[in-house]
Design an enzyme around this catalytic site. Structure first.
Site, PDB file in Angstrom:
ATOM      1  N   SER A  22      45.358  11.893 -21.385  1.00 43.25           N
ATOM      2  CA  SER A  22      45.710  12.819 -22.095  1.00 43.25           C
ATOM      3  C   SER A  22      44.570  13.604 -22.756  1.00 43.25           C
ATOM      4  O   SER A  22      43.118  12.626 -23.197  1.00 43.25           O
ATOM      5  CB  SER A  22      46.341  12.321 -23.616  1.00 43.25           C
ATOM      6  OG  SER A  22      46.748  13.659 -24.293  1.00 43.25           O
ATOM      7  N   ALA A  57      40.175  19.605 -24.791  1.00 48.93           N
ATOM      8  CA  ALA A  57      40.364  21.257 -25.110  1.00 48.93           C
ATOM      9  C   ALA A  57      38.808  22.039 -24.812  1.00 48.93           C
ATOM     10  O   ALA A  57      38.029  22.010 -24.632  1.00 48.93           O
ATOM     11  CB  ALA A  57      40.353  21.508 -26.552  1.00 48.93           C
ATOM     12  N   GLN A  99      42.038  21.232 -19.261  1.00 50.98           N
ATOM     13  CA  GLN A  99      43.445  21.724 -20.019  1.00 50.98           C
ATOM     14  C   GLN A  99      42.026  23.391 -20.734  1.00 50.98           C
ATOM     15  O   GLN A  99      40.677  23.333 -21.816  1.00 50.98           O
ATOM     16  CB  GLN A  99      43.433  20.422 -21.640  1.00 50.98           C
ATOM     17  CG  GLN A  99      44.012  21.530 -22.942  1.00 50.98           C
ATOM     18  CD  GLN A  99      44.933  20.748 -23.600  1.00 50.98           C
ATOM     19  OE1 GLN A  99      43.646  20.679 -24.335  1.00 50.98           O
ATOM     20  NE2 GLN A  99      45.610  20.564 -24.171  1.00 50.98           N
ATOM     21  N   TYR A 182      46.851  25.137 -32.008  1.00 49.88           N
ATOM     22  CA  TYR A 182      45.746  26.061 -31.829  1.00 49.88           C
ATOM     23  C   TYR A 182      45.979  27.519 -31.322  1.00 49.88           C
ATOM     24  O   TYR A 182      47.613  27.740 -32.010  1.00 49.88           O
ATOM     25  CB  TYR A 182      44.870  25.461 -30.779  1.00 49.88           C
ATOM     26  CG  TYR A 182      44.405  23.743 -31.428  1.00 49.88           C
ATOM     27  CD1 TYR A 182      43.253  24.188 -32.360  1.00 49.88           C
ATOM     28  CD2 TYR A 182      45.027  22.756 -30.836  1.00 49.88           C
ATOM     29  CE1 TYR A 182      42.709  23.193 -33.141  1.00 49.88           C
ATOM     30  CE2 TYR A 182      44.263  21.785 -31.833  1.00 49.88           C
ATOM     31  CZ  TYR A 182      43.347  22.033 -32.506  1.00 49.88           C
ATOM     32  OH  TYR A 182      43.062  20.585 -33.202  1.00 49.88           O
ATOM     33  N   ARG A 230      50.948  22.516 -21.970  1.00 51.21           N
ATOM     34  CA  ARG A 230      51.120  21.772 -23.398  1.00 51.21           C
ATOM     35  C   ARG A 230      52.185  22.424 -24.455  1.00 51.21           C
ATOM     36  O   ARG A 230      51.064  23.393 -24.912  1.00 51.21           O
ATOM     37  CB  ARG A 230      49.577  20.901 -24.035  1.00 51.21           C
ATOM     38  CG  ARG A 230      50.005  20.124 -25.023  1.00 51.21           C
ATOM     39  CD  ARG A 230      49.459  19.082 -25.120  1.00 51.21           C
ATOM     40  NE  ARG A 230      49.479  17.961 -24.785  1.00 51.21           N
ATOM     41  CZ  ARG A 230      48.544  16.697 -25.023  1.00 51.21           C
ATOM     42  NH1 ARG A 230      47.609  16.651 -25.936  1.00 51.21           N
ATOM     43  NH2 ARG A 230      48.979  15.817 -24.438  1.00 51.21           N
ATOM     44  N   GLY A 323      46.549   8.815 -24.693  1.00 47.19           N
ATOM     45  CA  GLY A 323      45.257   8.587 -25.523  1.00 47.19           C
ATOM     46  C   GLY A 323      44.192   7.562 -26.338  1.00 47.19           C
ATOM     47  O   GLY A 323      43.871   7.213 -25.072  1.00 47.19           O
ATOM     48  N   ARG A 324      44.824   7.437 -26.366  1.00 51.42           N
ATOM     49  CA  ARG A 324      44.205   6.077 -27.641  1.00 51.42           C
ATOM     50  C   ARG A 324      43.952   5.149 -26.888  1.00 51.42           C
ATOM     51  O   ARG A 324      43.194   4.403 -26.667  1.00 51.42           O
ATOM     52  CB  ARG A 324      44.450   6.088 -28.567  1.00 51.42           C
ATOM     53  CG  ARG A 324      43.757   7.707 -30.504  1.00 51.42           C
ATOM     54  CD  ARG A 324      44.470   7.270 -31.126  1.00 51.42           C
ATOM     55  NE  ARG A 324      46.273   7.529 -30.882  1.00 51.42           N
ATOM     56  CZ  ARG A 324      47.200   7.809 -31.890  1.00 51.42           C
ATOM     57  NH1 ARG A 324      46.884   7.569 -33.334  1.00 51.42           N
ATOM     58  NH2 ARG A 324      47.891   7.761 -31.476  1.00 51.42           N
TER      59      ARG A 324
HETATM   60  C1  LIG Z   1      39.951  12.045 -30.381  1.00 52.32           C
HETATM   61  C2  LIG Z   1      40.705  13.002 -30.013  1.00 52.32           C
HETATM   62  C3  LIG Z   1      40.784  13.413 -29.414  1.00 52.32           C
HETATM   63  C4  LIG Z   1      42.006  14.917 -28.749  1.00 52.32           C
HETATM   64  N1  LIG Z   1      41.703  15.631 -28.455  1.00 52.32           N
HETATM   65  C5  LIG Z   1      42.806  16.210 -28.018  1.00 52.32           C
HETATM   66  C6  LIG Z   1      42.598  17.915 -27.060  1.00 52.32           C
HETATM   67  O1  LIG Z   1      41.938  17.987 -26.994  1.00 52.32           O
HETATM   68  N2  LIG Z   1      43.448  18.117 -26.520  1.00 52.32           N
HETATM   69  C7  LIG Z   1      45.096  17.935 -26.917  1.00 52.32           C
HETATM   70  O2  LIG Z   1      46.432  18.425 -26.583  1.00 52.32           O
HETATM   71  N3  LIG Z   1      45.053  17.081 -27.689  1.00 52.32           N
HETATM   72  C8  LIG Z   1      44.076  16.125 -28.364  1.00 52.32           C
HETATM   73  N4  LIG Z   1      44.533  14.792 -28.743  1.00 52.32           N
HETATM   74  C9  LIG Z   1      45.687  14.568 -28.526  1.00 52.32           C
HETATM   75  C10 LIG Z   1      46.347  13.362 -28.038  1.00 52.32           C
HETATM   76  O3  LIG Z   1      45.811  13.762 -26.057  1.00 52.32           O
HETATM   77  C11 LIG Z   1      46.899  12.328 -27.804  1.00 52.32           C
HETATM   78  O4  LIG Z   1      48.361  13.822 -27.337  1.00 52.32           O
HETATM   79  C12 LIG Z   1      47.554  12.005 -29.267  1.00 52.32           C
HETATM   80  O5  LIG Z   1      46.405  11.440 -29.420  1.00 52.32           O
HETATM   81  C13 LIG Z   1      48.846  11.301 -28.981  1.00 52.32           C
HETATM   82  O6  LIG Z   1      48.740  10.074 -28.092  1.00 52.32           O
HETATM   83  P1  LIG Z   1      48.759   8.657 -28.510  1.00 52.32           P
HETATM   84  O7  LIG Z   1      49.215   7.912 -29.061  1.00 52.32           O
HETATM   85  O8  LIG Z   1      48.384   8.201 -26.717  1.00 52.32           O
HETATM   86  O9  LIG Z   1      46.590   8.847 -28.714  1.00 52.32           O
HETATM   87  C14 LIG Z   1      43.846  14.340 -28.938  1.00 52.32           C
HETATM   88  C15 LIG Z   1      43.672  12.664 -29.512  1.00 52.32           C
HETATM   89  C16 LIG Z   1      42.504  12.085 -29.705  1.00 52.32           C
HETATM   90  C17 LIG Z   1      42.928  10.953 -30.535  1.00 52.32           C
END
Ligand SMILES: Cc1cc2nc3c(=O)[nH]c(=O)nc-3n(C[C@H](O)[C@H](O)[C@H](O)COP(=O)(O)O)c2cc1C
Length: 370
Positions: A22, A57, A99, A182, A230, A323-324
């Site tokens: 992600s 992003a 993205q 955003y 997204r 993501g995490r």
């Molecule tokens: C450190 C960090 C940076 C993130 N940056 C973005 C980003 O640049 N663009 C975006 O759409 N979501 C961003 N997110 C959201 C993640 O893409 C994801 O949707 C969110 O963490 C939930 O998924 P997870 O529970 O698997 O972490 C970010 C999340 C984290 C933890």
């Protein structure tokens, strides 16, 4: 039956499996340029077996960055350093996607790990922020300037130029970021968009900027390459953007040539109460996929291989974004394959640690045995 390790073909691109990194800001860029951190970070996750690596992003203008340390793609000089990362991802058998983003009223803040909430002043490296309407994100944020028609036209053009550069850098998937509060989400939601011109008011008007950007990007993004969007399926707030509007939007985006909706939620209101929990956003992906017939991705607190596999097998999403969990474990896909009983290719350099009969991505290196 389709499963987590079944390939996914969208237009002319085949992802080797249904696991995507992600987008996650790394706050490690300089003037929008990638650093060594990005090569290592994205490279590790490609070597770890994710089928798709979506960049964080990546801002289409300098003012569209969330923080001064965000990546950007507003200058041709950004292309080659990004291309180096794309080449590495390709060599691992993964697919690189980018993205494309503009942060609008949520721009010009410090990276979260700097612990400096609120909009940065110009002496702190910040810049004036723009939005559909002069409504700040919350109390600590600067009052944004409502975009003029000329400002909107410039942003549409910036997305097109960014897509052109992304193509030159070798990305095979582009994702337009219209989620998480955003700029494009700010236009969608009546809580942040109170314009009275053709970009505000009715559903048709609030969705116009996203539709204009998608149409313009689709014109330069080649026919054989997929385009993702997204969205935040809901604001989680009364009177805001919601699932019913998302469904109507997605019907429209489908006819504009979007190939997959990456379904997230929230981010437009600091006060929203979000019912966080395991897979809490997957119901949005499920509903959008079933009602629109468009491919979807789901994201949000998905951590176990069995859970991710079940999502795909039960048709709730075509793609699972992590993501995490992929920050915790870049090799999650290789581990998941083992747990689920699939033989997925490992980097040739690691084959001596791989389960028996595991195919390798790269020809064996001539280092001999030791
Ligand atoms: C450190 C960090 C940076 C993130 N940056 C973005 C980003 O640049 N663009 C975006 O759409 N979501 C961003 N997110 C959201 C993640 O893409 C994801 O949707 C969110 O963490 C939930 O998924 P997870 O529970 O698997 O972490 C970010 C999340 C984290 C933890």
């Amino acid at each position: 039956m389709t499963h987590l390790f079944a390939p996914l073909t969208l237009r002319g691109v085949t992802l080797p499996n249904r696991i995507a990194v992600s987008p996650m800001c790394q706050y490690s860029g300089e003037n929008g340029h990638v650093s060594d951190w990005h090569l290592i970070h994205y490279g590790a996750r490609a070597a770890g077996g994710a089928g798709l690596i979506l960049t964080e992003a990546t801002a289409v203008t300098p003012q569209g960055r969330i923080s001064p340390k965000d990546l950007g793609i507003w200058d041709d000089a950004h292309i080659e350093p990004l291309a180096r990362i794309v080449r590495f991802i390709d060599q691992q058998g993964s697919v690189a996607g980018i993205q494309l983003a503009h942060a609008g009223r949520k721009a010009s803040v410090a990276a979260p790990h700097e612990n400096r909430p609120g909009t940065l002043g110009e002496t702190e490296g910040g810049w004036p922020v723009v939005a559909p309407s002069a409504i700040p994100f919350d109390g600590g944020c600067a009052l944004p300037c409502a975009l003029s028609q000329e400002g909107i036209d410039d942003i549409i053009a910036a997305f097109v130029q960014a897509a052109r550069r992304a193509l030159l850098a070798g990305f095979r998937i582009a994702e337009v970021h219209a989620a998480h509060g955003y700029l494009l989400h700010q236009f969608l939601s009546p809580l942040s968009n109170q314009r009275t011109d053709r970009y505000g008011g009715s559903f048709e008007n609030r969705t116009r900027l996203l539709r204009d950007i998608v149409s313009a990007v689709r014109e330069v993004w080649p026919e054989h390459l997929p385009l993702f969007v997204r969205i935040s399926a809901t604001d989680w707030a009364d009177g805001g953007w919601d699932l019913a509007q998302s469904l109507e939007l997605v019907h429209g985006l489908k006819s504009l040539g979007v190939d997959l909706i990456d379904c997230s939620s929230g981010g437009n209101l600091a006060s929203a109460k979000i019912p966080l929990g395991s897979g809490y956003q997957t119901a949005f992906s499920d509903k959008i996929r079933r009602e629109t017939g468009l491919a979807t991705g789901t994201v949000g607190m998905i951590t176990s291989p069995a859970q991710a596999d079940h999502i795909v097998r039960s048709g709730q999403a075509d793609l699972v974004l992590l993501g995490r969990e992929l920050l915790r474990d870049p090799h999650w896909p290789l581990r998941a394959a083992r747990e689920l009983g699939h033989l997925t290719p490992w980097p040739a350099q690691y084959t001596r640690a791989a389960p028996a009969n595991t195919p390798a991505h790269l020809p064996a290196t001539p280092y001999g045995t030791f």
